[in-house]
Scaffold this motif. Structure first.
Motif, PDB file in Angstrom:
ATOM      1  N   GLU A  46      -4.204   4.772   6.384  1.00 20.54           N
ATOM      2  CA  GLU A  46      -2.990   5.498   5.991  1.00 20.54           C
ATOM      3  C   GLU A  46      -3.119   6.057   4.582  1.00 20.54           C
ATOM      4  O   GLU A  46      -2.718   7.194   4.283  1.00 20.54           O
ATOM      5  CB  GLU A  46      -1.766   4.577   6.108  1.00 20.54           C
ATOM      6  CG  GLU A  46      -1.332   4.389   7.568  1.00 20.54           C
ATOM      7  CD  GLU A  46      -0.326   3.277   7.774  1.00 20.54           C
ATOM      8  OE1 GLU A  46       0.127   2.686   6.777  1.00 20.54           O
ATOM      9  OE2 GLU A  46      -0.010   2.981   8.949  1.00 20.54           O
ATOM     10  N   LEU A  47      -3.714   5.259   3.690  1.00 22.40           N
ATOM     11  CA  LEU A  47      -3.931   5.734   2.320  1.00 22.40           C
ATOM     12  C   LEU A  47      -4.859   6.947   2.320  1.00 22.40           C
ATOM     13  O   LEU A  47      -4.575   7.975   1.684  1.00 22.40           O
ATOM     14  CB  LEU A  47      -4.530   4.594   1.479  1.00 22.40           C
ATOM     15  CG  LEU A  47      -4.807   4.913   0.019  1.00 22.40           C
ATOM     16  CD1 LEU A  47      -3.501   5.145  -0.749  1.00 22.40           C
ATOM     17  CD2 LEU A  47      -5.598   3.783  -0.653  1.00 22.40           C
ATOM     18  N   LEU A  48      -5.952   6.834   3.067  1.00 20.45           N
ATOM     19  CA  LEU A  48      -6.907   7.953   3.116  1.00 20.45           C
ATOM     20  C   LEU A  48      -6.263   9.197   3.721  1.00 20.45           C
ATOM     21  O   LEU A  48      -6.535  10.326   3.298  1.00 20.45           O
ATOM     22  CB  LEU A  48      -8.145   7.548   3.917  1.00 20.45           C
ATOM     23  CG  LEU A  48      -9.075   6.546   3.225  1.00 20.45           C
ATOM     24  CD1 LEU A  48     -10.155   6.053   4.187  1.00 20.45           C
ATOM     25  CD2 LEU A  48      -9.726   7.165   1.985  1.00 20.45           C
ATOM     26  N   ARG A  49      -5.395   9.007   4.687  1.00 26.93           N
ATOM     27  CA  ARG A  49      -4.733  10.171   5.287  1.00 26.93           C
ATOM     28  C   ARG A  49      -3.776  10.831   4.304  1.00 26.93           C
ATOM     29  O   ARG A  49      -3.595  12.054   4.322  1.00 26.93           O
ATOM     30  CB  ARG A  49      -4.009   9.751   6.561  1.00 26.93           C
ATOM     31  CG  ARG A  49      -4.986   9.594   7.707  1.00 26.93           C
ATOM     32  CD  ARG A  49      -4.328   9.123   8.945  1.00 26.93           C
ATOM     33  NE  ARG A  49      -5.238   9.261  10.084  1.00 26.93           N
ATOM     34  CZ  ARG A  49      -5.036   8.715  11.259  1.00 26.93           C
ATOM     35  NH1 ARG A  49      -3.954   7.975  11.472  1.00 26.93           N
ATOM     36  NH2 ARG A  49      -5.896   8.885  12.226  1.00 26.93           N
ATOM     37  N   SER A  50      -3.155  10.023   3.454  1.00 25.70           N
ATOM     38  CA  SER A  50      -2.278  10.630   2.435  1.00 25.70           C
ATOM     39  C   SER A  50      -3.118  11.477   1.484  1.00 25.70           C
ATOM     40  O   SER A  50      -2.693  12.543   1.033  1.00 25.70           O
ATOM     41  CB  SER A  50      -1.487   9.558   1.683  1.00 25.70           C
ATOM     42  OG  SER A  50      -2.324   8.822   0.816  1.00 25.70           O
ATOM     43  N   TYR A  51      -4.338  11.010   1.194  1.00 24.67           N
ATOM     44  CA  TYR A  51      -5.230  11.817   0.354  1.00 24.67           C
ATOM     45  C   TYR A  51      -5.724  13.038   1.135  1.00 24.67           C
ATOM     46  O   TYR A  51      -5.884  14.119   0.559  1.00 24.67           O
ATOM     47  CB  TYR A  51      -6.414  10.976  -0.128  1.00 24.67           C
ATOM     48  CG  TYR A  51      -6.005   9.920  -1.134  1.00 24.67           C
ATOM     49  CD1 TYR A  51      -5.188  10.247  -2.209  1.00 24.67           C
ATOM     50  CD2 TYR A  51      -6.420   8.606  -1.023  1.00 24.67           C
ATOM     51  CE1 TYR A  51      -4.795   9.299  -3.128  1.00 24.67           C
ATOM     52  CE2 TYR A  51      -6.036   7.641  -1.941  1.00 24.67           C
ATOM     53  CZ  TYR A  51      -5.221   7.995  -2.988  1.00 24.67           C
ATOM     54  OH  TYR A  51      -4.822   7.056  -3.897  1.00 24.67           O
TER      55      TYR A  51
ATOM     56  N   ALA B 288      -7.957  12.768  -4.866  1.00 24.27           N
ATOM     57  CA  ALA B 288      -7.925  12.545  -3.417  1.00 24.27           C
ATOM     58  C   ALA B 288      -9.283  12.877  -2.794  1.00 24.27           C
ATOM     59  O   ALA B 288      -9.772  12.154  -1.918  1.00 24.27           O
ATOM     60  CB  ALA B 288      -6.827  13.398  -2.786  1.00 24.27           C
ATOM     61  N   ALA B 289      -9.878  13.973  -3.256  1.00 27.87           N
ATOM     62  CA  ALA B 289     -11.181  14.361  -2.703  1.00 27.87           C
ATOM     63  C   ALA B 289     -12.240  13.306  -3.023  1.00 27.87           C
ATOM     64  O   ALA B 289     -13.072  12.966  -2.172  1.00 27.87           O
ATOM     65  CB  ALA B 289     -11.596  15.723  -3.258  1.00 27.87           C
ATOM     66  N   ALA B 323     -12.199   2.014   7.613  1.00 27.43           N
ATOM     67  CA  ALA B 323     -11.225   3.118   7.597  1.00 27.43           C
ATOM     68  C   ALA B 323     -11.935   4.440   7.308  1.00 27.43           C
ATOM     69  O   ALA B 323     -11.620   5.477   7.918  1.00 27.43           O
ATOM     70  CB  ALA B 323     -10.139   2.850   6.548  1.00 27.43           C
ATOM     71  N   GLY B 324     -12.898   4.407   6.410  1.00 35.13           N
ATOM     72  CA  GLY B 324     -13.660   5.620   6.085  1.00 35.13           C
ATOM     73  C   GLY B 324     -14.403   6.156   7.290  1.00 35.13           C
ATOM     74  O   GLY B 324     -14.577   7.372   7.440  1.00 35.13           O
ATOM     75  N   ALA B 325     -14.838   5.252   8.178  1.00 38.03           N
ATOM     76  CA  ALA B 325     -15.582   5.664   9.377  1.00 38.03           C
ATOM     77  C   ALA B 325     -14.684   6.345  10.405  1.00 38.03           C
ATOM     78  O   ALA B 325     -15.181   6.923  11.362  1.00 38.03           O
ATOM     79  CB  ALA B 325     -16.262   4.450  10.005  1.00 38.03           C
ATOM     80  N   ARG B 383      -5.344  -2.691  -8.210  1.00 37.93           N
ATOM     81  CA  ARG B 383      -6.794  -2.543  -8.081  1.00 37.93           C
ATOM     82  C   ARG B 383      -7.185  -1.120  -7.705  1.00 37.93           C
ATOM     83  O   ARG B 383      -8.123  -0.558  -8.264  1.00 37.93           O
ATOM     84  CB  ARG B 383      -7.333  -3.535  -7.057  1.00 37.93           C
ATOM     85  CG  ARG B 383      -7.367  -4.952  -7.583  1.00 37.93           C
ATOM     86  CD  ARG B 383      -7.613  -5.985  -6.509  1.00 37.93           C
ATOM     87  NE  ARG B 383      -8.885  -5.849  -5.834  1.00 37.93           N
ATOM     88  CZ  ARG B 383      -9.342  -6.701  -4.917  1.00 37.93           C
ATOM     89  NH1 ARG B 383      -8.618  -7.751  -4.574  1.00 37.93           N
ATOM     90  NH2 ARG B 383     -10.510  -6.524  -4.354  1.00 37.93           N
ATOM     91  N   ALA B 384      -6.456  -0.522  -6.778  1.00 41.58           N
ATOM     92  CA  ALA B 384      -6.816   0.827  -6.323  1.00 41.58           C
ATOM     93  C   ALA B 384      -6.541   1.871  -7.391  1.00 41.58           C
ATOM     94  O   ALA B 384      -7.168   2.931  -7.401  1.00 41.58           O
ATOM     95  CB  ALA B 384      -6.061   1.166  -5.046  1.00 41.58           C
ATOM     96  N   ASN B 385      -5.597   1.575  -8.298  1.00 42.10           N
ATOM     97  CA  ASN B 385      -5.191   2.597  -9.265  1.00 42.10           C
ATOM     98  C   ASN B 385      -5.793   2.410 -10.655  1.00 42.10           C
ATOM     99  O   ASN B 385      -5.421   3.123 -11.581  1.00 42.10           O
ATOM    100  CB  ASN B 385      -3.672   2.665  -9.328  1.00 42.10           C
ATOM    101  CG  ASN B 385      -3.115   3.367  -8.098  1.00 42.10           C
ATOM    102  OD1 ASN B 385      -3.169   4.585  -7.993  1.00 42.10           O
ATOM    103  ND2 ASN B 385      -2.627   2.585  -7.143  1.00 42.10           N
TER     104      ASN B 385
END
Lengths: 72, 444
Positions: A46-51, B288-289, B323-325, B383-385
């Motif tokens: 979901e996070l990646l989709r927001s990006y 984001a990219a 998730a990346g996959a 952590r993510a930010n």
């Protein structure tokens, strides 16, 4: 949530639409994602989709090439 | 004590003159790590034999009246994603722990040793460099030397914290989205993300091949420069620091700072006369990219093992990779096109300036028990930010030097950004900031 398994494809059928989506996407890449990983994977997806929405929200010229190689 | 009371340049000078023995320094540093690191987890393996061999070689050259190199006798830590001959490169994982040992040193490790530096230890990291925290389910969490209940930052946290602890004077790390700049800022040491492609990544385990860079941490600005010159295997040109035009990054980089970070950046800007503010467009999309490219390329790197051994990964990293996959390939293509567009905007930002100044993080190191921080009025993952200000710059590939600002309280870092290939300008300004008392590594 898992209702049945189809051993011939390795794809598990689920009743949760998000879970089903993850199952199908994962299978397309030869992955089987166990139920105990699903919540973490879904949060990250979901996070990646927001990006992804941010990336696709910027209109870029058709002839702009991707920068796969770095050239300062 | 580790014997590292002197900073890098002075320490190397004393070894070169024969006033101090490289072997004695190495023995003391190894003993110091063994006695103190249990509380901090900066180090995953000591390089006892390699350290003593390298130190004895330096002492022998000094005795023979030959040049032992500009970093003679200076101990350095190595993030455990660089190949070191005879050692297994784990990249902070268990799935690689049974790989055969490396047969040769990574290029940057070899350059350090050729310059007389002493490889002392392998250092802790987020698994496969995928994180900003150095929280590792297999090898433990690296603690911040200045406040052990807080993060050291990552993913090169062991190298940064080890320099802050004086366990070694220099450290090698990698920076894909901020993995040198984040821990350098939180631990109060100097760090450099070099221009993409300037330092060799050969012999380092890849995370995101199109964004990966490697670089140094140091106990001083002079040490960072000397280390970079060793890594490049060539000296930098001298730069007239008074000729540099410095501006501050605004917009995205001027929002969300904590009060202490805002004060520190305002003070540094004023001292540098950086009154002009430059805004780069679409920073959120650039970040984001970088996020999407990282997740996708990282997943591609690990896809084979994710099919069969996903349960052996650090759970946090595993879920990010899985998730990346699942991302569509068209999105990655768009992200790389955006990368091209954003790089052009970065070049435009340097039209009237040589150096841009920005915060490295929103504030001080978060606590381990503090999962969220406030950004833009919303509570988000701490952590993510941590990479909020570092990650967008990653996309452009410009060199960035992290400055440990002289501030009360916990360490705070600033980013100095230059045009590609202009590390010489960054070092000139860094050394001036140190000389003028505006910046200093915070060592314990």
């Amino acid at each position: 949530m898992v209702s049945k398994a189809e051993p011939e494809t390795g794809v598990r059928m689920t009743t949760d639409p998000h879970d089903s989506e993850i199952t199908v996407l994962a299978a397309a890449n030869g992955l089987t994602i166990p139920s105990e990983f699903r919540a973490g994977v879904r949060t990250n997806l979901e996070l990646l989709r927001s990006y992804g929405a941010l990336i696709e929200g910027l209109e870029l010229p058709d002839r702009l090439e991707p920068a796969f190689r770095y050239e300062p | 004590m580790s014997g590292l009371e002197q900073r890098t340049v002075a320490l190397a000078a004393s070894v070169r003159k024969g006033e101090r023995s490289a072997r004695d320094l190495a023995v003391k540093a190894l003993a110091d790590i063994e006695s103190r690191d249990g509380s901090y987890h900066c180090v995953t393996r000591l390089l006892m034999q390699r350290a003593l061999e390298a130190a004895e070689r330096v002492d022998r050259l000094v005795l023979q009246g030959r040049d032992p190199g500009p970093l003679a006798g200076v101990p350095f830590g190595i993030k455990d994603l660089f190949d070191v001959r005879g050692e297994v490169t784990t990249a902070g994982s268990k799935v690689l722990a049974n790989d055969p040992p490396a047969t040769q040193d990574a290029v940057v490790v070899a350059h350090m040793i050729a310059a007389g530096a002493i490889p002392i230890a392998l250092t802790n990291m987020d698994e496969f460099a995928y994180g900003f925290a150095t929280i590792n389910a297999h090898y433990g969490n690296t603690r911040n030397l200045h406040a052990p209940e807080r993060l050291a930052g990552g993913s090169s946290g062991g190298s940064a914290a080890g320099v802050a602890a004086r366990m070694f004077s220099l450290g090698l790390g990698s920076d894909t989205n901020g993995s040198i700049r984040v821990p350098a800022s939180l631990c109060g040491v100097w760090g450099l993300r070099a221009t993409q492609g300037r330092l060799s990544v050969e012999g380092s385990y890849p995370f995101v091949p199109s964004l990966d860079t490697v670089g140094p941490f140091a106990d001083s600005a002079g040490g960072l420069k000397a280390c970079f010159e060793a890594l490049c295997a060539r000296p930098l040109a001298e730069v007239d620091v008074s000729s540099l035009r410095i501006a501050r990054l605004g917009g995205w980089f001027g929002e969300n700072m904590s009060a202490p970070m805002q004060t520190a950046i305002d003070t540094l800007s004023m001292a540098l006369g950086a009154t002009d503010v430059v805004e780069i467009p679409e920073v959120a999309r650039a970040r984001a990219a970088a996020f999407v490219i990282s997740a996708s390329e990282g997943a591609g790197q690990h896809l084979g093992r994710l099919r069969t051994q996903a349960g052996e990964y650090d759970p946090a990293v595993r879920d990010r990779l899985l998730a990346g996959a699942l991302l569509p390939s068209t999105l990655i293509f768009q992200a790389h096109r955006l990368r091209h567009w954003f790089r052009d905007r970065m070049h435009e930002a340097f039209a009237k300036t040589d150096i841009l100044l920005a915060p490295a993080l929103v504030g001080e190191a978060p606590r381990f028990d503090q999962p969220e921080i406030e950004i833009g009025g919303k509570m988000v993952s701490a952590r993510a930010n941590l990479g909020l200000y570092t990650q967008p710059l990653t996309l452009a590939g410009f060199p960035v030097l992290t400055v440990p600002m002289k501030v009360p309280g916990l360490p705070l870092g600033a980013q100095l950004i230059a045009r590609p290939g202009r590390e010489d300008q960054l070092f000139a300004l860094a050394e001036k900031l140190e000389t003028d008392g505006l910046a200093e590594a915070r060592l314990i």
